[in-house]
Scaffold this active site. Structure first.
Site, PDB file in Angstrom:
ATOM      1  CB  THR A  73      43.330  96.882-135.810  1.00  0.00           C
ATOM      2  OG1 THR A  73      44.614  97.055-136.416  1.00  0.00           O
ATOM      3  CG2 THR A  73      42.619  98.211-135.718  1.00  0.00           C
ATOM      4  CD  GLN A 180      55.507  93.298-134.476  1.00  0.00           C
ATOM      5  OE1 GLN A 180      56.340  92.433-134.728  1.00  0.00           O
ATOM      6  NE2 GLN A 180      54.838  93.920-135.431  1.00  0.00           N
ATOM      7  CB  CYS A 326      53.093 107.662-145.157  1.00  0.00           C
ATOM      8  SG  CYS A 326      52.693 108.702-146.543  1.00  0.00           S
TER       9      CYS A 326
END
Ligand SMILES: *Cc1c(COP(=O)(O)O)cnc(C)c1O
Length: 388
Positions: A73, A180, A326
């Site tokens: 991040t 990733q 979410c």
């Protein structure tokens, strides 16, 4: 210690023994501040610079091109906002894709509020952006292209080298979020033609809260926080030397073992994919078939809520993730799947399986035993509800 079957390695991975040993050793024996002139400090400085060199070697970079950060991040923020602020006299346009990680997307949205313009490129059904779309989006005022290497929800691998070539010809700075991809596929900054590249240790069996940003020599970058002269003035703060050493060990092992771990993961993924397709009707695979990470499988199960499947699998000791995010208590369909053109209901019915080095064929077999029952039970329940 949790003894379930962990298939959520794209979210995070356990710290492997060798990495923990490296971490423990530096934590207990090298406590000095790397900026101190005395021997304690110089010992820490030596470990820090050795770690930097080892990370650099793994990606084909020079040691001075590695900035240690608190993870993916922060690396994304430093790359994107750091470039935007450094080049704002030159232009105000940024190109990215609709399927980036929130660390990139939310950075771009924040920059839009500050007057920058952002183009969010679409993707095709396989979650891939086409290099010619990048080419067409470039304007005279474009200062940055940021396209992720491999998608965290679908595993799709973007044509980074082609985009890198375009960026270079057009003289635009190119950043890729390779969090990733590192350790799963070969990563070489020169072959890819990237100027900035984000990495994170906890996705490759290292600790959380540590990572790095590759910054090609000569790339202008503005710091985001102010302090001392650490990390070439780009990331001040007393260095996390144990974390840096652990990150170096993690990326070294991931790089060394890449060919064999790739085979292992591909085998498990093939077995899982084939098994699901054999045993469950009305499933759809989301993502690229060929250009894909060896460890991520995203599947939609028509008519079943992803979160309900996740919770039922969890009760059976199997940990996976849904393709939904979410936000404020309500689950919304994944922005990645929606951008690929997946219907919202089918996007809500998706699961992400992400395999790791400790997973076994027996574990995959176990998942193939419990998943069909769960899906058919939830489908029956849905039918019963619909009939009432
Ligand atoms: C996990 C992840 C991040 C965030 O990394 P942190 O180290 O957790 O901050 C960024 N980008 C991608 C693609 C990720 O998968």
């Amino acid at each position: 210690m949790c003894r379930g079957i962990y298939l959520d390695h794209a979210a995070t991975t356990p710290v492997r023994r060798e990495v923990q040993e490296a971490l423990d050793e530096v934590l207990s024996s090298t406590f000095g501040n790397a900026s101190s002139i005395h021997t304690f400090g110089q010992d820490a400085k030596r470990v820090l610079e050795e770690s930097r060199e080892r990370v650099a070697t793994c990606i084909g970079a020079e040691p001075e091109e590695i900035i240690f950060t608190s993870g993916g991040t922060e690396s994304d923020n430093l790359a994107i906002r750091g470039t935007a602020y450094a080049l704002k006299e030159k232009g105000n346009h940024i190109i990215t894709t609709a399927v980036e990680h929130p660390a990139v997307l939310n950075c771009c949205e924040a920059l839009e509020e500050e007057g920058f313009e952002v183009t969010y490129l679409p993707v095709d059904m396989e979650c891939l952006v086409h290099p010619e779309w990048v080419m067409e989006a470039i304007r005279p005022e474009t200062i940055l292209i940021t396209v992720m290497f491999a998608n965290n929800e679908t595993g799709s691998i973007q044509p980074i080298a082609e985009i890198g070539g375009i960026a270079r010809r057009k003289g635009v700075v190119f950043h890729t979020d390779a969090v990733q991809a590192v350790g799963k596929v070969p990563v070489n900054v020169d072959e890819l033609g990237v100027d900035l590249m984000s990495m994170s240790a906890h996705k490759i069996y290292g600790p959380k809260g540590i990572g790095g940003l590759y910054v090609r020599k000569g790339t202008m970058l503005h710091p985001l926080v102010y302090g001392g002269h650490h990390e070439r003035n780009l990331r001040p703060g007393t260095e996390n030397v144990p974390g840096d050493a652990a990150f170096a060990r993690a990326i070294e092992l991931a790089t060394e073992e890449l060919p064999s771990s790739r085979k292992h993961l591909e085998l498990l993924k093939e077995r899982l994919t084939g098994g699901i397709q054999e045993r469950i009707e009305h499933v759809q695979r989301n993502g690229a078939l060929d250009d894909c990470l060896p460890n991520i499988l995203n599947m939609s199960f028509a008519g079943v809520d992803g979160e309900a499947m996740l919770l039922n699998l969890d009760l059976m000791g199997v940990a996976v993730s849904t393709g939904s995010a979410c936000s404020s208590g309500a689950t919304e369909p994944s922005h990645v799947l929606l951008a690929m053109g997946v219907e919202p209901l089918l996007a809500q019915a998706s699961l992400r399986f992400s395999l790791g080095r400790d997973n076994t064929e027996e574990q995959v077999e176990r998942v193939l035993e419990v998943l069909p029952e769960i899906v058919s039970r939830l489908r029956d329940l849905g039918d019963a509800r619909a009939m009432r």
